[in-house]
Design an enzyme around this catalytic site. Structure first.
Site, mmCIF file in Angstrom:
data_model
loop_
_atom_site.group_PDB
_atom_site.id
_atom_site.type_symbol
_atom_site.label_atom_id
_atom_site.label_comp_id
_atom_site.label_asym_id
_atom_site.label_seq_id
_atom_site.Cartn_x
_atom_site.Cartn_y
_atom_site.Cartn_z
ATOM 1 N N HIS A 25 0.760 -1.019 -0.010
ATOM 2 C CA HIS A 25 -0.050 0.094 -0.058
ATOM 3 C C HIS A 25 0.904 1.230 -0.087
ATOM 4 O O HIS A 25 0.421 2.241 -0.429
ATOM 5 C CB HIS A 25 -1.108 0.024 1.240
ATOM 6 C CG HIS A 25 -0.284 0.307 2.667
ATOM 7 N ND1 HIS A 25 0.370 -0.686 3.340
ATOM 8 C CD2 HIS A 25 0.007 1.285 3.218
ATOM 9 C CE1 HIS A 25 0.728 -0.154 4.453
ATOM 10 N NE2 HIS A 25 0.729 1.116 4.369
ATOM 11 N N ASP A 39 0.452 -7.871 1.480
ATOM 12 C CA ASP A 39 0.754 -6.317 1.561
ATOM 13 C C ASP A 39 2.412 -6.083 1.923
ATOM 14 O O ASP A 39 2.824 -5.829 2.706
ATOM 15 C CB ASP A 39 -0.066 -5.668 2.854
ATOM 16 C CG ASP A 39 0.031 -4.109 2.698
ATOM 17 O OD1 ASP A 39 0.448 -3.651 1.976
ATOM 18 O OD2 ASP A 39 -0.082 -3.438 3.804
ATOM 19 N N SER A 69 4.516 2.202 8.351
ATOM 20 C CA SER A 69 4.479 1.066 7.486
ATOM 21 C C SER A 69 5.513 0.402 6.801
ATOM 22 O O SER A 69 6.304 1.270 6.214
ATOM 23 C CB SER A 69 3.334 1.373 6.499
ATOM 24 O OG SER A 69 2.247 1.460 7.083
#
Length: 734
Positions: A490, A544, A650
């Protein structure tokens, strides 16, 4: 030096072969205490005859003073008394025994030295020792009374009574804090007037029974009764007075000197003296009364010493008596105040409950089993002691600084009640939860070896930044091996923007993104930034993750983490290393949420946001329900935890307690309540699952990621750079 041998009993003559020596006459003459109406020509043994009043006087006549100066070891002479011991009320034992001890010793100490008594007491576990003097005093005696207070020819009738609870410390006795001080004896009837029950032991609660109280000169009546140990523990909470017949009345703060030798009856008020508003005032009065007792008793003792005698005394004797009087020990006053304060605080919280809750509480509370009561009493005692340690009275100056203190306290109580209903928690369970979360119940200390290991691995963690035509952002990545770096899928979407064809992603990333590994304190210089090659062969939206490749800039790549892979832990501590909110590199230690507890965790967080919606301002994720995150809850490829890392973290590597790489931090949702940001849910995908997916998708890349040659090449290049830097540093010429 003359020698003197005690001959109290012929049976003890063989045991006392060592003769006692008599020291020379000095100024340190011991201050002697005598009973009232003692004749002058009484033989000065350790036992004094006592009249019916049992009053102890400090005046010493001329003849006794002269004898004391000649024989200062007189008070060391042994005292004796007789006793009968009836362990079983059904079987009467008329055997008479004799106990011996020094005048400064207690009655219990003398009894313990007796072989017969010590043998019988072994079988009387968890029982009260009840001692009744039936010849001279005619009352129940406190076992802590010094032998010097006993009249001659004293005879005790000793029985044993079953103790209801074990919170009393064995035998009820009062230790004599200062044997050199004068003692006062008086009687209190064991049954009160208004409130009949005034004693702890049922065997003492009999009609016509009297308690003989001994106290130090200068004490208050309240202090003497509280330290006696035989009266009910909440005696300090009531207003009471002692009456002598129908004429004289003595209050709590009356001195024991006024009631010496008298028989008094206690009259307790039906209403408790300590209401909620009077608690702080009463505590202050007790503290000041304690200081006054100590100070006043010393002043009275000194006045008594300096008072001239009619028969005349030398100045040396007066001076020596003044020196021999030590200051009183305040330890018993502190214990007394603690014992009185515990029931006050307990009563305060009980009275603060609504009446219906008190009725329910009184109905539920039944008398438990004896062993259960013992455990309950210990728990209550520990909680009361902990409460006293943390108890603090706020003065008016502090209260003026916080005018909304009462309103805030009511709001906190309301919140606790709502949480108890919502979570179906008892107050005790709710308290333990908050105690665990905020009371340092969970140890979060980290070993130095783990810190050093994490610090070394932090060199592999990079700060990723991009600017795609005004579309700016930042994230975290880490080097796996060589120039290959891992981040989240993402994050790549955020770089390239929406509706961008995947074939254009590598070029866009190469032009707009850069990575640095030295953003630990200050913003790195341009030489410390790496560009990214237009290469993106493997990524997975379900797990992810995405793999990018650094472009060489002449500097060696940081060490990779490919050798540190380990399965994800089910419980315990983990550590995240990243750049939350674009800040400097940080390490966050947090706990793993086990798989079976995830389903409880996330709906509760959602409920918290919905219940407290009226108190929030913005960004509450009200769309989440108890069915949200079900796929993540039962996903065995994910690792769930509580972390403070939010935006920008992230792609952070997740390490276990041993410093092994276990997951890639990918998912975290947060909401804002007021000015604070709270975490709702945090996930990371396990490295084992990611590597298995890479092996299935691109086996050649999987082999390259685990190629030792890449690591060897980076190490050699790093050594060459360090050697070049060493050669560039030239020594200064003189």
């Amino acid at each position: 030096m003359n020698s003197m041998k005690t001959e109290e009993n012929k049976s003890f003559s063989a045991m006392e072969d060592d003769q006692r020596t008599r020291p020379e006459v000095s100024k340190d003459t011991v201050m002697k205490q005598t009973h009232a109406d003692t004749p002058v020509d009484h033989c000065l043994s350790g036992i004094r005859k006592c009249s019916s009043t049992f009053k102890l006087k400090s005046e010493v006549n001329k003849h006794e003073t002269a004898l004391e100066m000649q024989n200062p070891n007189l008070n060391n002479k042994e005292c004796c008394f007789t006793f009968t011991l009836n362990g079983n009320s059904r079987k009467l034992d008329r055997s008479v025994f004799t106990a011996y001890g020094k005048p400064s010793e207690s009655i219990y100490s003398a009894l313990s030295a007796n072989d017969y008594f010590s043998e019988r007491i072994k079988n009387q576990f968890n029982k009260n020792i009840i001692v009744y003097e039936e010849k001279t005093i005619d009352g129940h005696i406190n076992l802590g009374m010094p032998l010097k207070c006993l009249p001659s020819d004293s005879h005790f009738k000793i029985t044993f009574g079953q103790r209801k609870s074990s919170k009393e410390d064995g035998h009820i006795l009062r230790q004599c804090e200062n044997p050199n001080m004068e003692c006062i004896l008086f009687h209190v009837v064991a049954i009160g007037r208004t409130r009949k029950k005034i004693v702890k032991i049922n065997e003492l609660h009999e009609k016509g029974s009297k308690l003989c109280i001994y106290a130090l000169k200068g004490e208050t009546i309240e202090g003497a009764l509280c330290k006696d140990g035989r009266f009910r523990s909440d005696i300090g909470e009531f207003e009471w007075k002692l009456k002598e017949g129908h004429k004289k009345i003595y209050g709590k703060q009356s001195m024991v000197d006024e009631v010496s030798g008298k028989v008094l009856e206690m009259d307790i008020s039906k209403k408790k003296a300590l209401q909620q508003k009077d608690i702080h005032k009463k505590i202050k009065q007790n503290e000041s009364a304690t200081d006054e007792i100590n100070h006043q008793s010393l002043i009275q003792s000194k006045k008594k010493v300096h008072k001239p005698k009619k028969d005349g005394e030398t100045k040396d004797v007066e001076h020596s008596r003044e020196q021999i009087l030590p200051p009183q020990d305040l330890s018993h006053y502190i214990k007394d105040k603690t014992r009185q304060t515990i029931p006050r605080i307990r009563n305060y919280y009980f009275c603060s409950l609504p009446r219906k809750y008190r009725q329910i509480n009184s109905q539920v509370r039944r008398r438990p089993h004896l062993g259960r009561r013992y455990a309950i009493n210990l728990d209550v005692q520990k909680e009361a002691i902990n409460l006293l340690k943390n108890y603090q009275t706020l003065n008016e100056a502090i209260m003026h600084q916080y005018p909304n203190f009462k309103e805030e306290a009511q709001w906190v109580r309301k919140y606790f009640r709502e949480e108890q209903k919502r979570m179906n928690l008892s107050p005790a369970k709710q308290f333990n939860i908050y105690k665990k979360d905020f009371g340092k119940m969970t140890a979060n200390s980290v070993s130095v070896a783990t810190c050093e290991q994490l610090t070394y691995y932090s060199k592999s963690v990079g700060f990723m930044q991009w600017d795609n035509n005004g579309n700016t952002g930042n994230a975290t990545c880490f080097v796996f091996n060589g120039g290959y770096i891992f981040t989240c899928r993402h994050v790549v979407h955020l770089m390239v923007g929406k509706n961008t064809h995947p074939s254009l992603w590598p070029d866009i990333i190469s032009k707009c993104a850069k990575v640095t590994f030295t953003y630990t304190e200050f913003c790195p210089t341009p030489d410390n930034w790496f560009s990214i090659e237009p290469w993106l062969k493997v990524s997975n939206e379900n797990l992810d993750y995405a793999i990018l490749k650094l472009k060489e800039n002449g500097n060696a790549f940081p060490p990779g983490l490919w050798r540190q892979i380990s399965p994800q832990p089910s419980t315990g501590l983990i550590y995240l290393i990243g750049h939350p909110e674009g800040q400097i590199k940080k390490i966050d230690g947090c706990t793993v949420i086990p798989l079976n507890e995830r389903l409880k965790k996330y709906p509760n967080d959602c409920q918290d946001g919905l219940v407290d919606l009226y108190d929030t301002t913005s960004n509450v994720y009200c769309m989440f329900t108890q069915r949200s995150f079900l796929s993540e809850v039962w996903n065995t490829h994910t690792l769930s935890y509580d972390t403070c890392f939010s935006d920008g973290s992230s792609g952070s590597p997740v390490f276990n307690a041993s410093g092994k790489l276990v997951a890639l931090h990918t998912f975290g949702l947060f909401y804002q309540r007021g000015f604070n940001v709270h975490a709702l849910i945090e996930f990371g995908y396990s490295m084992d699952s990611i590597l298995c997916d890479i092996k299935k998708t691109n086996e050649s890349l999987y082999k390259s990621l685990n190629d030792e040659k890449l690591e060897t090449y980076d190490e050699e290049k790093g050594k060459q750079e360090s050697s070049l830097q060493d050669h560039q540093i030239e020594p200064m010429e003189c």
